[in-house]
Design a protein around this motif. Structure first.
Motif, mmCIF file in Angstrom:
data_model
loop_
_atom_site.group_PDB
_atom_site.id
_atom_site.type_symbol
_atom_site.label_atom_id
_atom_site.label_comp_id
_atom_site.label_asym_id
_atom_site.label_seq_id
_atom_site.Cartn_x
_atom_site.Cartn_y
_atom_site.Cartn_z
ATOM 1 N N LEU A 92 -1.484 -0.938 -8.389
ATOM 2 C CA LEU A 92 -0.981 -1.774 -7.302
ATOM 3 C C LEU A 92 -1.429 -1.163 -5.984
ATOM 4 C CD1 LEU A 92 2.665 -2.296 -8.594
ATOM 5 C CD2 LEU A 92 0.723 -3.848 -8.855
ATOM 6 N N ILE A 93 -2.004 -1.986 -5.118
ATOM 7 C CA ILE A 93 -2.464 -1.549 -3.805
ATOM 8 C C ILE A 93 -1.419 -2.035 -2.802
ATOM 9 C CG2 ILE A 93 -4.393 -1.553 -2.189
ATOM 10 C CD1 ILE A 93 -4.921 -0.498 -5.172
ATOM 11 N N CYS A 94 -0.821 -1.108 -2.058
ATOM 12 C CA CYS A 94 0.318 -1.429 -1.194
ATOM 13 C C CYS A 94 0.164 -0.786 0.178
ATOM 14 C CB CYS A 94 1.615 -0.863 -1.791
ATOM 15 S SG CYS A 94 1.830 -1.032 -3.542
ATOM 16 N N PHE A 95 1.001 -1.222 1.111
ATOM 17 C CA PHE A 95 1.164 -0.502 2.368
ATOM 18 C C PHE A 95 2.552 -0.770 2.902
ATOM 19 C CE2 PHE A 95 -0.741 -4.465 3.780
ATOM 20 C CZ PHE A 95 0.046 -4.818 4.860
ATOM 21 N N LEU A 135 -11.800 -5.894 -4.787
ATOM 22 C CA LEU A 135 -10.898 -6.132 -3.654
ATOM 23 C C LEU A 135 -11.633 -5.981 -2.325
ATOM 24 C CD1 LEU A 135 -7.684 -4.297 -4.924
ATOM 25 C CD2 LEU A 135 -7.938 -6.761 -4.497
ATOM 26 N N LYS A 136 -12.507 -4.997 -2.226
ATOM 27 C CA LYS A 136 -13.268 -4.783 -0.987
ATOM 28 C C LYS A 136 -14.209 -5.962 -0.716
ATOM 29 C CE LYS A 136 -15.815 -1.264 1.486
ATOM 30 N NZ LYS A 136 -16.452 0.046 1.447
ATOM 31 N N LYS A 137 -14.826 -6.476 -1.771
ATOM 32 C CA LYS A 137 -15.716 -7.637 -1.621
ATOM 33 C C LYS A 137 -14.936 -8.858 -1.141
ATOM 34 C CE LYS A 137 -18.882 -10.552 -4.226
ATOM 35 N NZ LYS A 137 -19.420 -10.859 -5.546
ATOM 36 N N TRP A 138 -13.740 -9.039 -1.657
ATOM 37 C CA TRP A 138 -12.906 -10.170 -1.253
ATOM 38 C C TRP A 138 -12.401 -10.026 0.179
ATOM 39 C CZ3 TRP A 138 -9.228 -10.336 -6.107
ATOM 40 C CH2 TRP A 138 -9.897 -10.935 -7.171
ATOM 41 N N ASN A 139 -12.345 -8.822 0.699
ATOM 42 C CA ASN A 139 -11.774 -8.562 2.018
ATOM 43 C C ASN A 139 -12.776 -7.814 2.890
ATOM 44 O OD1 ASN A 139 -8.749 -9.316 1.501
ATOM 45 N ND2 ASN A 139 -9.362 -8.067 -0.253
ATOM 46 N N GLY A 143 -2.674 -6.337 -3.474
ATOM 47 C CA GLY A 143 -3.721 -6.511 -4.469
ATOM 48 C C GLY A 143 -3.366 -5.711 -5.708
ATOM 49 N N ALA A 144 -3.912 -6.116 -6.845
ATOM 50 C CA ALA A 144 -3.629 -5.411 -8.092
ATOM 51 C C ALA A 144 -4.811 -5.539 -9.029
ATOM 52 C CB ALA A 144 -2.380 -5.992 -8.745
ATOM 53 N N PHE A 145 -4.997 -4.493 -9.846
ATOM 54 C CA PHE A 145 -6.008 -4.599 -10.888
ATOM 55 C C PHE A 145 -5.594 -3.812 -12.129
ATOM 56 C CE2 PHE A 145 -7.577 -1.193 -8.078
ATOM 57 C CZ PHE A 145 -7.941 -0.175 -8.951
ATOM 58 N N VAL A 146 -6.064 -4.302 -13.272
ATOM 59 C CA VAL A 146 -5.842 -3.671 -14.568
ATOM 60 C C VAL A 146 -7.216 -3.314 -15.113
ATOM 61 C CG1 VAL A 146 -4.972 -3.979 -16.923
ATOM 62 C CG2 VAL A 146 -3.788 -5.070 -14.999
#
Length: 181
Positions: free
Chosen positions: A92-95, A124-128, A105-108
């Motif tokens: 899980l990517i949080c702030f 995630l970086k490509k999407w943002n 964002g999240a990835f498995v």
């Protein structure tokens, strides 16, 4: 939106096919959200390599807006292991916001490795575009740290206090260190 792949809810016996069906449905139901699904390759992957092949990444439109607007300073990666039938880590990517931590964002991944973690972050970086955090907080895990430092070159990685204390307490309790004698 998320659901378990139980025997009662299966469309097919193969879990990867079930997940592909769910991803297609989620894309149809939420066309502004982002989904990336890469199943395990048909050709068997050598289990001794760092690469597994399986990757699932998800980010809602709202999470993307939050990340771009507020996610340039400090990002936290919270990794969860061994909480389900399959041994597939969830990241899980949080702030921190004014109302607590928010997942953006999240990835498995199929196997915990620097390469696979980097691949999840790369989606995630490509999407943002333009997402380049100054600081990243994560566990004391060389695979996580290496993936972050490799993909976000100007980012400083810090260790999560909770996980640092947890690791220290585990180390102190291990009998091989002869601290309780």
């Amino acid at each position: 939106m998320y659901c378990m792949l139980t025997t009662e809810g299966r469309f097919r016996k193969n879990d990867q096919q079930n997940l592909q069906i769910l991803v297609n449905k989620w894309k149809e139901d939420s066309p502004k959200d982002k989904f990336f699904y890469q199943p395990v390759p048909e050709i068997p992957v050598d289990i001794n390599t760092d690469y597994h092949g399986f990757l699932f990444v998800h980010q809602t439109e709202f999470q993307s807006r939050l990340l771009i607007k507020y996610g340039q300073e400090i990002i936290l990666m919270d990794s969860t292991y061994n909480t389900m039938q399959y041994e597939m880590p969830l990241h899980l990517i949080c702030f921190l916001t004014n109302v607590g931590y928010k997942v953006v964002g999240a990835f498995v991944i199929g196997k915990e490795s620097r390469l696979n973690i980097k691949e999840g972050f790369a989606v995630l970086k490509k999407w943002n575009p333009g997402w380049s955090p100054n600081y990243f907080m994560c566990d004391n895990d060389g695979r996580e740290i290496g993936a972050i430092e490799n993909l976000f070159e100007d980012c400083t990685v810090a260790l999560c206090d909770f996980r640092r204390e947890q690791a220290w307490e585990r180390w102190l309790r291990e009998k091989k260190h002869h601290l309780s004698d």
